[in-house]
Design a protein around this motif. Structure first.
Motif, PDB file in Angstrom:
ATOM      1  N   ASP A 481       0.815  -1.223   0.000  1.00 55.27           N
ATOM      2  CA  ASP A 481       0.000   0.000   0.000  1.00 55.27           C
ATOM      3  C   ASP A 481       0.847   1.271   0.000  1.00 55.27           C
ATOM      4  O   ASP A 481       0.314   2.383  -0.004  1.00 55.27           O
ATOM      5  CB  ASP A 481      -0.929   0.014   1.225  1.00 55.27           C
ATOM      6  CG  ASP A 481      -1.980  -1.084   1.159  1.00 55.27           C
ATOM      7  OD1 ASP A 481      -2.180  -1.628   0.051  1.00 55.27           O
ATOM      8  OD2 ASP A 481      -2.565  -1.412   2.207  1.00 55.27           O
ATOM      9  N   GLY A 482       2.165   1.112   0.027  1.00 58.31           N
ATOM     10  CA  GLY A 482       3.062   2.276  -0.001  1.00 58.31           C
ATOM     11  C   GLY A 482       3.115   3.039   1.297  1.00 58.31           C
ATOM     12  O   GLY A 482       3.441   4.239   1.322  1.00 58.31           O
ATOM     13  N   GLU A 483       2.809   2.355   2.427  1.00 62.71           N
ATOM     14  CA  GLU A 483       2.823   3.019   3.727  1.00 62.71           C
ATOM     15  C   GLU A 483       4.248   3.411   4.110  1.00 62.71           C
ATOM     16  O   GLU A 483       5.207   2.670   3.859  1.00 62.71           O
ATOM     17  CB  GLU A 483       2.240   2.069   4.786  1.00 62.71           C
ATOM     18  CG  GLU A 483       2.036   2.726   6.138  1.00 62.71           C
ATOM     19  CD  GLU A 483       1.327   1.804   7.119  1.00 62.71           C
ATOM     20  OE1 GLU A 483       1.728   1.796   8.302  1.00 62.71           O
ATOM     21  OE2 GLU A 483       0.390   1.088   6.694  1.00 62.71           O
ATOM     22  N   VAL A 484       4.411   4.579   4.690  1.00 65.31           N
ATOM     23  CA  VAL A 484       5.727   5.053   5.111  1.00 65.31           C
ATOM     24  C   VAL A 484       6.019   4.516   6.500  1.00 65.31           C
ATOM     25  O   VAL A 484       5.256   4.747   7.442  1.00 65.31           O
ATOM     26  CB  VAL A 484       5.789   6.600   5.113  1.00 65.31           C
ATOM     27  CG1 VAL A 484       7.150   7.077   5.615  1.00 65.31           C
ATOM     28  CG2 VAL A 484       5.520   7.137   3.713  1.00 65.31           C
ATOM     29  N   PHE A 485       7.131   3.786   6.629  1.00 62.65           N
ATOM     30  CA  PHE A 485       7.520   3.214   7.923  1.00 62.65           C
ATOM     31  C   PHE A 485       8.433   4.186   8.663  1.00 62.65           C
ATOM     32  O   PHE A 485       9.201   4.923   8.050  1.00 62.65           O
ATOM     33  CB  PHE A 485       8.256   1.885   7.713  1.00 62.65           C
ATOM     34  CG  PHE A 485       7.402   0.804   7.101  1.00 62.65           C
ATOM     35  CD1 PHE A 485       6.617  -0.009   7.900  1.00 62.65           C
ATOM     36  CD2 PHE A 485       7.382   0.610   5.730  1.00 62.65           C
ATOM     37  CE1 PHE A 485       5.833  -1.007   7.340  1.00 62.65           C
ATOM     38  CE2 PHE A 485       6.606  -0.370   5.162  1.00 62.65           C
ATOM     39  CZ  PHE A 485       5.816  -1.183   5.970  1.00 62.65           C
ATOM     40  N   ASP A 486       8.375   4.162   9.987  1.00 60.44           N
ATOM     41  CA  ASP A 486       9.251   5.015  10.793  1.00 60.44           C
ATOM     42  C   ASP A 486       9.537   4.305  12.113  1.00 60.44           C
ATOM     43  O   ASP A 486       8.697   4.250  13.011  1.00 60.44           O
ATOM     44  CB  ASP A 486       8.593   6.368  11.054  1.00 60.44           C
ATOM     45  CG  ASP A 486       9.557   7.354  11.718  1.00 60.44           C
ATOM     46  OD1 ASP A 486      10.674   6.929  12.071  1.00 60.44           O
ATOM     47  OD2 ASP A 486       9.186   8.531  11.887  1.00 60.44           O
ATOM     48  N   PHE A 487      10.744   3.728  12.213  1.00 57.13           N
ATOM     49  CA  PHE A 487      11.152   3.017  13.422  1.00 57.13           C
ATOM     50  C   PHE A 487      12.144   3.828  14.247  1.00 57.13           C
ATOM     51  O   PHE A 487      12.842   3.272  15.097  1.00 57.13           O
ATOM     52  CB  PHE A 487      11.790   1.666  13.048  1.00 57.13           C
ATOM     53  CG  PHE A 487      10.831   0.702  12.397  1.00 57.13           C
ATOM     54  CD1 PHE A 487       9.812   0.122  13.136  1.00 57.13           C
ATOM     55  CD2 PHE A 487      10.940   0.383  11.056  1.00 57.13           C
ATOM     56  CE1 PHE A 487       8.927  -0.767  12.548  1.00 57.13           C
ATOM     57  CE2 PHE A 487      10.065  -0.510  10.462  1.00 57.13           C
ATOM     58  CZ  PHE A 487       9.048  -1.075  11.206  1.00 57.13           C
ATOM     59  N   ARG A 488      12.242   5.131  13.995  1.00 59.60           N
ATOM     60  CA  ARG A 488      13.202   5.944  14.743  1.00 59.60           C
ATOM     61  C   ARG A 488      12.900   5.922  16.237  1.00 59.60           C
ATOM     62  O   ARG A 488      13.812   5.884  17.072  1.00 59.60           O
ATOM     63  CB  ARG A 488      13.206   7.379  14.218  1.00 59.60           C
ATOM     64  CG  ARG A 488      13.880   7.538  12.870  1.00 59.60           C
ATOM     65  CD  ARG A 488      13.820   8.960  12.385  1.00 59.60           C
ATOM     66  NE  ARG A 488      12.439   9.413  12.201  1.00 59.60           N
ATOM     67  CZ  ARG A 488      12.086  10.642  11.831  1.00 59.60           C
ATOM     68  NH1 ARG A 488      13.038  11.553  11.604  1.00 59.60           N
ATOM     69  NH2 ARG A 488      10.817  10.976  11.677  1.00 59.60           N
ATOM     70  N   GLY A 489      11.614   5.950  16.583  1.00 59.01           N
ATOM     71  CA  GLY A 489      11.227   5.900  18.000  1.00 59.01           C
ATOM     72  C   GLY A 489      11.667   4.610  18.649  1.00 59.01           C
ATOM     73  O   GLY A 489      12.166   4.597  19.788  1.00 59.01           O
ATOM     74  N   MET A 490      11.509   3.510  17.933  1.00 55.40           N
ATOM     75  CA  MET A 490      11.897   2.199  18.460  1.00 55.40           C
ATOM     76  C   MET A 490      13.416   2.134  18.674  1.00 55.40           C
ATOM     77  O   MET A 490      13.893   1.621  19.694  1.00 55.40           O
ATOM     78  CB  MET A 490      11.450   1.119  17.482  1.00 55.40           C
ATOM     79  CG  MET A 490      11.804  -0.292  17.884  1.00 55.40           C
ATOM     80  SD  MET A 490      11.136  -1.482  16.696  1.00 55.40           S
ATOM     81  CE  MET A 490      11.959  -2.975  17.225  1.00 55.40           C
ATOM     82  N   ARG A 491      14.157   2.714  17.716  1.00 60.87           N
ATOM     83  CA  ARG A 491      15.617   2.679  17.844  1.00 60.87           C
ATOM     84  C   ARG A 491      16.090   3.566  18.999  1.00 60.87           C
ATOM     85  O   ARG A 491      17.036   3.216  19.713  1.00 60.87           O
ATOM     86  CB  ARG A 491      16.261   3.113  16.527  1.00 60.87           C
ATOM     87  CG  ARG A 491      16.138   2.066  15.424  1.00 60.87           C
ATOM     88  CD  ARG A 491      17.025   2.368  14.237  1.00 60.87           C
ATOM     89  NE  ARG A 491      16.531   3.473  13.426  1.00 60.87           N
ATOM     90  CZ  ARG A 491      15.702   3.350  12.409  1.00 60.87           C
ATOM     91  NH1 ARG A 491      15.255   2.141  12.062  1.00 60.87           N
ATOM     92  NH2 ARG A 491      15.306   4.398  11.716  1.00 60.87           N
ATOM     93  N   LEU A 492      15.434   4.714  19.182  1.00 58.62           N
ATOM     94  CA  LEU A 492      15.803   5.579  20.301  1.00 58.62           C
ATOM     95  C   LEU A 492      15.454   4.909  21.633  1.00 58.62           C
ATOM     96  O   LEU A 492      16.200   5.017  22.610  1.00 58.62           O
ATOM     97  CB  LEU A 492      15.090   6.935  20.179  1.00 58.62           C
ATOM     98  CG  LEU A 492      15.444   7.984  21.243  1.00 58.62           C
ATOM     99  CD1 LEU A 492      16.944   8.244  21.269  1.00 58.62           C
ATOM    100  CD2 LEU A 492      14.688   9.291  20.970  1.00 58.62           C
ATOM    101  N   ASP A 493      14.339   4.200  21.660  1.00 55.17           N
ATOM    102  CA  ASP A 493      13.972   3.463  22.884  1.00 55.17           C
ATOM    103  C   ASP A 493      15.016   2.412  23.220  1.00 55.17           C
ATOM    104  O   ASP A 493      15.341   2.193  24.391  1.00 55.17           O
ATOM    105  CB  ASP A 493      12.597   2.800  22.713  1.00 55.17           C
ATOM    106  CG  ASP A 493      11.459   3.788  22.910  1.00 55.17           C
ATOM    107  OD1 ASP A 493      11.726   4.886  23.436  1.00 55.17           O
ATOM    108  OD2 ASP A 493      10.317   3.479  22.514  1.00 55.17           O
TER     109      ASP A 493
END
Length: 1088
Positions: A481-493
């Motif tokens: 579906d072309g959703e934009v992923f963002d795992f920056r929060g997970m990496r900072l955690d």
């Protein structure tokens, strides 16, 4: 700082490390610009850009005084009088510089505070477990160290700070509040490393622990090329059975960690905590291995740090360090002797390894999923080697210069760019793979690890549960579906969690749960494969450092172009220019514009040079093909045949010393690439001085050879060569090209008019109807060219192919302009003899009166000569038109046949304007017409305003009379003899037939007269005049009487308006038959 007061979980170590590292890079950028250009917001390299106060002669003594007394402030001094006048301007213009130094001081304060906090918290560091925490800690120390070294290298720092403070004191009555501390910092850090060695004594434990954790990582990355080769490093095809298995490691982020960064950590780290080198063998081994690998380190951009000299200077004053100094000297010798060759062999290995990797992935991009780690390892390894070469080539020892010149560097950069392109292109493929990996495997394993933890505090449990939930919720549909992923929060955690669990007395100690750390590091890598591919490419393969090594960059590019095997990789250099913007920082936004301009200018320069090189190579290939095609021309076989005949008869005809002709196959031998620039116009080989030009057939052969080569280019690049041909060749059909330069059309038109046809007029060349060509006549002065070789059917067809309908139309118009000028002169001669001609027009049946009137005519020979010239030009045009018709019939047979059918079926009663439009269409296709439209247009432009239409018509009629009554004089000319072999006369009077018919048709079309009636009148006058010479007895006058009689037959045969019946009524056919018999008999006698 009391431990009882300090709560480790509240210190926000992760956030502070992240912010300070980013701010440190920004401060480095600002200091770098101050050092390089003396003006903080510019990067122009202009020494004049330094603040004017530092070079102002009036302030020179004041500046010297301030620097000498720095940091003390003495405002009551005569040297400072000039400052009073400039104080406001100094405050205004030096504020940016001054507060940059203040920012550095504040940054130093924050770093020192954070390092103290980390010591108090007794943080556990291990690059293989808490990777982010350890890496950011070491990065911060190196950034801090680099910043202080760079600060000490700014020559004007004391002058800038001192000037600003003096101006501040004079304005506000007191020093700036930051000045005392700032001045002291500048003095303390005159020798920054020495000061920092003292400063880092309390931090030695934490720093040494972090560095020693590299003992498994750094040596494994610093292997020789042979070791890499034996391990089949980066190879996807070495073990086909495991090709689809994911590339795994317990230390995933360490696998692509920059070797350059690790060496900076080790070198600077162990300088700052040097005591550990005396007590720990592991530390000493790491230190020595790093010292042997490089002679210098990159501080920031093109600022370098010479390791061995600096380390020796620092240790020489420390008691008991003789052994360490000897270690440094031994390592320096090893670095100078072996580092260059070791890195050269690594680059050689990486070229083949990256080529294999890029080739396999281009064929099977699905492997980017399981083998993504290999891609980023390959990019990181190659980037490290390129950066190492770049900085050492600029600072290399002279005796081993060869190891620092790599002519194959372009190939390595090219394969890096190819791998980068694969990652960008097939990002969705990698996303699909790792989304499934995270949700289907990583989430399950992490959940089990968390469940098996003996102790898990609430905060840590919440964070890890959120990790599992985040991964479990992922699905392939999100990618589709072309959703934009963002795992920056997970990496900072995870970074925060590392900080919480790495402090002493943590409830959940990461040191006791290494598997959790390694698993989370792997998961973090997998998340980056989903949402941070571009950032990963920058992290592992950014080569923006080339922006600051412009000279070396351009030199590498030139070497690439000069080496034929490497020139194919030259596109890597303009691609590298796209990296430049990644070196900018938001704390120094003003340099973005300059660096952007630099990248564009370098990119354009590289592309221009590549285009020129490609043009030269293609031209060289085309030239070679032209030469080979030329060798196949029939004219070159004569010598071979002659040699074969002479060999049989054993005759020696060759001259001694004559070079032997090249045998077939020689062209296949490898040759050096020559620099040749040639164009289609150049291939005509036209010389204005000697009036020489290439034969049209030879030029056509060369052009076709060019086209064959250029068409092959379409197999390699997406260029519409057909459109290129159309654009170029269509321009060549015009008089001038788009640059206003002469074209082949103008060159050939000028040559045929000014050289070939002019020699016809001079009597050196004749038109032979039997051969349909112009042929050289035997004369005393031999011509430099053979007319037949330029005017026979094959040459005229080649000319038509080259010039096309447009070019042939221009040729026709030029021919017609010459005819119109001849007709204008003829009309003048008619006007001179108008009275006599008017009488002769009505007296053709009175022989005696005609004879008397004829004697009163002037310029009879001139009339015949000009009409003959017109006939010659029209004969040449008929050859050109016939050739054009043949060419067009071959290329567009259906269109030509339609035009021909249209022309042949025009009703006689059609309006003349409509008929002329049809004739113009037909003429453009090379078809012959009853009335030549080009001639009509040319003669129409001659109408004079002073002469009435009736008078013009009368002159046209009298012109025909003049020609008719002048024909008998041709009989007395020796050259007027008819030759059956050529079906014409050597003085070209047979061309009069075409001239008379076409001039009459054109003139009487313009004046709306009856062409048929006027030609009947002409025939009557001409036959009457010629019958009269039959009664002459003077042999000189009647020398070629029979040959001239034949002109009447030719005129009728040529005319669409006259018939043989009409001729029979004017001139007995028996005379014509006897004339033909006589000339043929005379021809046989002459040949015998």
């Amino acid at each position: 700082m009391s431990r009882s007061v300090l709560q480790p979980s509240q210190q926000k170590l992760a956030e502070k490390l992240t912010i300070l590292n980013d701010r440190g890079v920004g401060m480095l950028t600002r200091l770098y610009n101050i050092k390089k250009q003396g003006q903080v917001w510019k990067a122009c390299g202009d020494p004049k850009a330094k603040p004017s106060y530092l070079i102002d002669k009036n302030l020179e003594s004041a500046v010297k005084f301030i620097v000498r007394k720095f940091p003390a402030v003495e405002t009551r001094n005569n040297n400072l009088a000039q400052l009073q006048k400039e104080k406001s301007e100094i405050l205004k213009n030096l504020a940016l510089y001054y507060f940059t130094f203040v920012d550095v001081m504040e940054f130093k304060d924050h770093v020192c505070e954070l390092l103290n906090t980390i010591d108090v918290c007794q943080v556990f560091f291990d690059i293989t477990v808490n990777f982010d925490l350890t890496k950011n800690y070491l990065d911060l120390i190196i950034t801090y160290t680099t910043l202080m070294i760079l600060l000490s290298r700014i020559e004007e720092r004391k002058a800038i700070i001192g000037l600003y403070n003096y101006a501040h004191e004079m304005t506000h009555g007191a020093s700036d509040r930051e000045y005392p501390r700032l001045g002291q910092m500048i003095v303390d850090y005159e020798n920054p490393l020495k000061k920092m060695m003292e400063e880092f004594v309390p931090h030695s434990k934490s720093l040494s622990d972090a560095l020693i954790s590299l003992q498994m990582v750094y040596p494994r990355r610093n292997l020789s090329a042979d070791q890499w080769r034996n391990a089949q490093l980066l190879s996807l095809i070495s073990a086909p059975s495991t090709m689809l298995n994911p590339a795994q490691s317990d230390t995933m982020p360490c696998e692509y960690l920059s070797l350059d960064a690790m060496e900076k950590w080790i070198i600077f780290g162990f300088i700052l905590c040097h005591g550990i080198l005396n007590s720990d063998a592991t530390a000493l081994n790491l230190w020595k291995l790093a010292l042997q690998s490089s002679s210098c380190l990159a501080l920031f951009r093109d600022e370098v740090f010479h390791i061995h000299k600096a380390a020796e200077d620092l240790f020489v004053n420390i008691r008991g360090y003789n052994k360490r100094i000897n270690d440094i000297r031994e390592c320096k010798e090893a670095a100078v002797s072996h580092a260059g060759s070791m890195h050269r062999e690594r680059r050689k290995f990486l070229r083949s390894a990256l080529k294999e990797l890029a080739t396999v992935l281009s064929d099977q991009p699905g492997l980017l999923g399981p083998k993504a780690l290999f891609v980023f390892m390959a990019l990181s390894f190659a980037r490290d080697e390129i950066i190492w070469l770049l900085r050492h080539a600029d600072n290399m020892p002279k005796k081993s210069a060869d190891d620092f010149i790599d002519k194959h560097i372009a190939e390595l950069i090219f394969y890096m760019e190819e791998l980068r392109a694969h990652v960008r292109k097939y990002g969705p493929v990698m996303q699909r793979y790792y989304v499934q990996y995270l949700s289907g495997f990583d989430a399950v394993v992490l959940n089990e690890l968390v469940q098996n933890l003996s102790v898990c505090p609430e905060d840590e449990s919440i964070i890890m549960s959120s990790f599992v939930n985040t991964m479990t919720s992922l699905s392939v549909k999100q990618v589709e579906d072309g959703e934009v992923f963002d795992f920056r929060g997970m990496r900072l955690d995870w970074f925060r969690l590392q900080a919480y669990t790495s402090v002493s007395k943590a409830s959940l100690g990461l040191a006791d749960h290494r598997e959790l750390g390694k698993m989370m590091n792997t998961i973090i890598f997998h998340t980056k494969m989903v949402d941070s591919l571009v950032e990963m490419l920058v992290e592992t393969s950014d080569l923006s450092i080339f922006c600051f090594y412009s000279r070396a960059f351009e030199k590498m590019f030139q070497q690439c172009l000069e080496l034929p095997s490497q020139s194919r990789y030259s596109i890597a250099f303009p691609l590298l220019c796209t990296h430049f913007m990644s070196c900018t920082h938001e704390l120094c936004p003003e340099e973005r514009h300059h660096i952007g301009d630099r990248s564009l200018s370098l990119c354009n320069m590289f592309l221009d040079e590549m285009a020129k090189q490609a043009r030269n190579l293609i031209t060289d290939i085309c030239t070679e093909q032209c030469t080979l095609s030329d060798q196949l021309l029939p004219k070159h076989c004569a010598k071979t045949i002659s040699q074969a005949v002479n060999k049989k008869s054993k005759k020696q005809t060759g001259k001694k010393g004559e070079p032997e002709r090249e045998k077939p196959g020689v062209e296949s031998m490898r040759k050096n690439r020559l620099v040749v620039t040639k164009s289609i116009v150049g291939m005509t080989m036209y010389s204005q001085a000697t009036q020489e030009i290439a034969k049209p057939s030879e030029l056509l052969t060369s052009v076709r050879a060019y086209m064959t080569v250029l068409q092959s280019i379409e197999n390699y690049v997406q260029i519409d060569i057909t459109r290129v041909f159309n654009n170029v060749l269509l321009q060549q059909t015009q008089h001038l090209d788009s640059h206003g330069e002469p074209t082949i059309t103008s060159l050939y038109t000028n040559w045929y008019l000014e050289t070939l046809l002019r020699q016809v007029s001079n009597g050196h060349i004749a038109y032979f109807p039997a051969m349909k060509a112009f042929v050289n006549l035997p004369t005393e002065n031999e011509l430099t060219f053979n007319a037949e070789e330029y005017s026979d059917i094959s040459e005229m067809r080649a000319l038509s192919e080259l010039l096309g309908p447009y070019g042939m139309k221009f040729l026709s118009e030029s021919l017609m302009w010459h005819i119109s000028s001849q007709v204008a002169e003829l009309k003048k001669l008619v006007v001179e003899n108008v009275e006599v001609l008017t009488q002769m027009r009505t007296s053709f049946d009175k022989p005696d009166q005609m004879a008397a009137l004829f004697k009163r005519l002037s310029s009879v020979d001139s009339v015949l000569k000009r009409m003959t010239i017109i006939g010659v030009i029209l004969s040449f045009r008929s050859l050109a038109q016939e050739a054009l018709r043949d060419v067009l019939s071959y290329h567009i047979p259906f269109l030509v046949s339609s035009i021909e059918d249209f022309k042949d079926h025009i009703p006689r009663e059609t309006d003349m304007k409509v008929a002329m439009n049809v004739y113009e269409l037909s003429s453009a296709a090379g078809l012959p017409c009853e009335i030549d439209p080009a001639l009509v247009v040319a003669l129409s432009s001659q109408k004079s305003e002073n002469i009435s239409p009736e008078e013009e018509y009368k002159i046209a009629c009298l012109l025909m009379v003049f020609v008719a009554v002048s024909l008998p004089t041709l009989a007395s000319n020796v050259m007027s003899q008819y030759s059956p072999a050529i079906e014409g006369h050597c003085n070209n009077i047979h061309c009069l037939a075409k001239a008379i018919n076409q001039i009459a048709a054109a003139l009487f079309t313009i004046h709306k007269g009856s062409i048929e009636d006027r030609l009947k009148e002409f025939l009557a006058l001409a036959s009457s005049s010629l019958l009269k010479i039959g009664q002459e007895t003077d042999k000189t006058t009647t020398r070629n009487r029979e040959s001239v009689y034949l002109l009447l037959d030719m005129i009728v045969q040529e005319s669409p308006f006259l018939t043989m019946d009409l001729l029979e009524s004017c001139f007995p056919y028996v005379l014509l038959r006897n004339a033909y018999h006589a000339v043929y008999k005379q021809s046989v006698t002459s040949s015998a």
